[in-house]
Enzyme design. Structure first.
Site, PDB file in Angstrom:
ATOM      1  N   CYS A 166      -4.983  -2.285  -0.395  1.00 46.18           N
ATOM      2  CA  CYS A 166      -4.443  -2.149  -1.747  1.00 46.18           C
ATOM      3  C   CYS A 166      -3.994  -3.518  -2.234  1.00 46.18           C
ATOM      4  CB  CYS A 166      -3.248  -1.202  -1.739  1.00 46.18           C
ATOM      5  SG  CYS A 166      -2.653  -0.770  -3.395  1.00 46.18           S
TER       6      CYS A 166
ATOM      7  N   GLU B  96      -7.310   5.869   6.023  1.00 48.40           N
ATOM      8  CA  GLU B  96      -6.685   7.025   6.655  1.00 48.40           C
ATOM      9  C   GLU B  96      -6.579   8.196   5.695  1.00 48.40           C
ATOM     10  OE1 GLU B  96      -4.236   5.176  10.272  1.00 48.40           O
ATOM     11  OE2 GLU B  96      -3.070   5.236   8.443  1.00 48.40           O
TER      12      GLU B  96
ATOM     13  N   CYS C 116       5.759  -0.992   0.952  1.00 47.58           N
ATOM     14  CA  CYS C 116       4.618  -0.192   1.408  1.00 47.58           C
ATOM     15  C   CYS C 116       3.817  -0.943   2.457  1.00 47.58           C
ATOM     16  CB  CYS C 116       3.721   0.147   0.222  1.00 47.58           C
ATOM     17  SG  CYS C 116       2.265   1.112   0.690  1.00 47.58           S
TER      18      CYS C 116
HETATM   19  N1  SAH Z   1      -0.983   3.565  -5.035  1.00 47.50           N
HETATM   20  C1  SAH Z   1      -0.532   4.872  -5.394  1.00 47.50           C
HETATM   21  C2  SAH Z   1      -0.637   5.907  -4.287  1.00 47.50           C
HETATM   22  C3  SAH Z   1      -0.232   5.516  -2.899  1.00 47.50           C
HETATM   23  S1  SAH Z   1       1.239   5.807  -2.119  1.00 47.50           S
HETATM   24  C4  SAH Z   1       0.884   4.801  -5.876  1.00 47.50           C
HETATM   25  O1  SAH Z   1       1.476   3.744  -5.814  1.00 47.50           O
HETATM   26  O2  SAH Z   1       1.378   5.791  -6.390  1.00 47.50           O
HETATM   27  C5  SAH Z   1       1.963   7.347  -2.348  1.00 47.50           C
HETATM   28  C6  SAH Z   1       3.480   7.215  -2.519  1.00 47.50           C
HETATM   29  O3  SAH Z   1       4.131   6.737  -1.325  1.00 47.50           O
HETATM   30  C7  SAH Z   1       3.833   6.236  -3.618  1.00 47.50           C
HETATM   31  O4  SAH Z   1       4.838   6.761  -4.442  1.00 47.50           O
HETATM   32  C8  SAH Z   1       4.363   5.063  -2.819  1.00 47.50           C
HETATM   33  O5  SAH Z   1       5.175   4.264  -3.600  1.00 47.50           O
HETATM   34  C9  SAH Z   1       5.081   5.747  -1.680  1.00 47.50           C
HETATM   35  N2  SAH Z   1       5.374   4.851  -0.574  1.00 47.50           N
HETATM   36  C10 SAH Z   1       4.771   3.685  -0.256  1.00 47.50           C
HETATM   37  N3  SAH Z   1       5.329   3.119   0.826  1.00 47.50           N
HETATM   38  C11 SAH Z   1       6.311   3.957   1.233  1.00 47.50           C
HETATM   39  C12 SAH Z   1       7.215   3.941   2.323  1.00 47.50           C
HETATM   40  N4  SAH Z   1       7.214   2.952   3.220  1.00 47.50           N
HETATM   41  N5  SAH Z   1       8.076   4.968   2.437  1.00 47.50           N
HETATM   42  C13 SAH Z   1       8.050   5.992   1.558  1.00 47.50           C
HETATM   43  N6  SAH Z   1       7.205   6.060   0.519  1.00 47.50           N
HETATM   44  C14 SAH Z   1       6.343   5.056   0.353  1.00 47.50           C
END
Ligand code: SAH
Length: 381
Positions: free
Chosen positions: A118, A98, A125
């Site tokens: 991932c 996405e 997440c």
């Molecule tokens: N793998 C990378 C980028 C992906 S996610 C990373 O971990 O940074 C981008 C951001 O969204 C990251 O900070 C992640 O921790 C956050 N994130 C993931 N799941 C989330 C959720 N359910 N609610 C809010 N933020 C979330």
């Protein structure tokens, strides 16, 4: 189904020059070609009128400019747009990734993916629930930006529509270093899309050795998913912390800023009700980052089916923010966008055929155990 034509979106400018020279062309032809692709968004070699006819014919035979295919597009009430795209070639399976377009006053951000699924297994997440399938190619990463521009109505001669790109979609960008770094180079190239380094942000869950490597090879802005002020809690939320703890991670961050002469690192901190949102935790977070080139971005948790977490209450988020600021660290709260179409952070899922059985959380190693032929034959789901 797949042919042998090379997708030129995967080549940096020096690589494209070498590719053209190998075919008897001149370097300046490659530069013209590069500009056609990125400045004018032309995908048909036949239309590249200042290239010699023979060269155009040769290009058409050996190369292509292929954007990712769209599976679905959803438009949210606030102008956010989410696309599910087909990713991965060759295994015959329909894999989804996405990307999300987030328009805002004065900027237009595109959030792109770097992997199908991932393997990091962060407990809050939704992408993690899908497991990991594969890395995106450089062409698939760059192609997302070109495709979004096209979808948003870009025409040759227009100014670039997307102002900022964030690698915050599906996947851990530093786990796909080999393809992500060249993709960043292509986006930064001044004969191409010409993004400034401060408008390209790579977000990582904290792959420490790769942060050092990145400091040697790139200078894009860095965001780090911290989410907890102590190792015990971070081990639980972001399992890679068991391999590289907070102290090691922060050291790598400051090294990155020194090497790259960067301004600051953004530390992402998801707000989970009753888990990491107490005033004491806010103070501990501020102590970690005070006096450093750091800012904190608080992200209200975005729920997804089956999660055990809840979003912190607005007044708790506000109090947390105030504590961090009082502790001497710059902080902001990320506005939730596109939540009516599940386009918010951590809600990106796609359709992923999981090839990982052992993920970070379980054993700290990601191993694809399902053989590729099995996936190809549709033996897994
Ligand atoms: N793998 C990378 C980028 C992906 S996610 C990373 O971990 O940074 C981008 C951001 O969204 C990251 O900070 C992640 O921790 C956050 N994130 C993931 N799941 C989330 C959720 N359910 N609610 C809010 N933020 C979330």
């Amino acid at each position: 189904m797949t042919d042998a034509r090379v997708n030129l979106l995967g080549l940096t400018r020096p690589e494209l020059e070498a590719w053209c020279i190998e075919r008897g062309g001149k370097a300046f032809r490659a530069r013209q070609l590069f500009q056609w692709i990125y400045k004018r968004a032309e995908t048909d070699f036949g239309a590249m009128t200042d290239l010699a006819k023979d060269f155009r014919a040769q290009l058409a035979q050996e190369a292509e400019i292929r954007l990712p295919e769209i599976i679905t597009r959803q438009d949210a009430a606030d102008g956010t747009v989410k696309w599910m795209l087909k990713a991965g070639t060759g295994d015959g399976a329909s894999q989804g990734i996405e990307m999300v377009y987030i328009p805002d006053a004065g900027r237009a951000t595109l959030c792109i993916s770097s992997q199908v699924g991932c393997a990091m297994d962060c407990s809050f997440c939704s992408t993690a629930q899908q497991g990991f399938n594969s890395n995106l190619s450089t062409a698939e990463i760059v192609g997302q930006v070109l495709l979004a521009q096209k979808e948003l109505g870009f025409q040759a001669g227009d100014d670039r529509i997307i102002s900022n790109v964030v690698l915050m979609g599906m996947g851990e960008p530093l786990a796909n270093f080999r393809n992500v770094v060249p993709a960043m180079r292509i986006l930064l190239d001044d004969l191409g899309l010409d993004f400034s380094r401060r408008r390209l942000t790579l977000s990582t869950s904290g792959l420490v050795p790769q942060i050092y490597k990145l400091a040697e090879e790139s200078n894009v802005a860095l965001a780090v998913s911290l989410h907890a002020p102590d190792d015990e809690l971070r081990n639980e939320l972001v399992p890679i912390n068991r391999r590289h703890n907070i102290a090691e991670l922060l050291e790598a961050c400051w090294h990155y800023i020194d090497e790259q002469n960067g301004r600051s690192i953004t530390f992402e901190y998801v707000m989970l009700d009753g888990v990491n949102d107490s005033p004491a935790q806010a103070r501990a977070l501020a102590r970690l980052l005070k006096g450093k080139p750091a800012k904190v971005n608080l992200i209200p948790f975005n729920p997804f089916p089956g999660t055990k977490y809840r979003r912190s209450k607005p007044e708790v988020i506000k109090a947390f923010l105030d504590q961090v600021l009082k502790g001497g660290v710059m902080a902001t709260v990320r506005r939730t966008r596109g939540d009516d179409i599940d386009a918010a952070c951590g809600q990106l899922v796609g359709k992923v055929i999981d090839r990982t059985t052992v993920r970070m959380g379980a054993k700290r190693i990601a191993t694809p155990v399902v053989s590729e032929p099995a996936v190809r034959a549709g033996l897994t789901s």
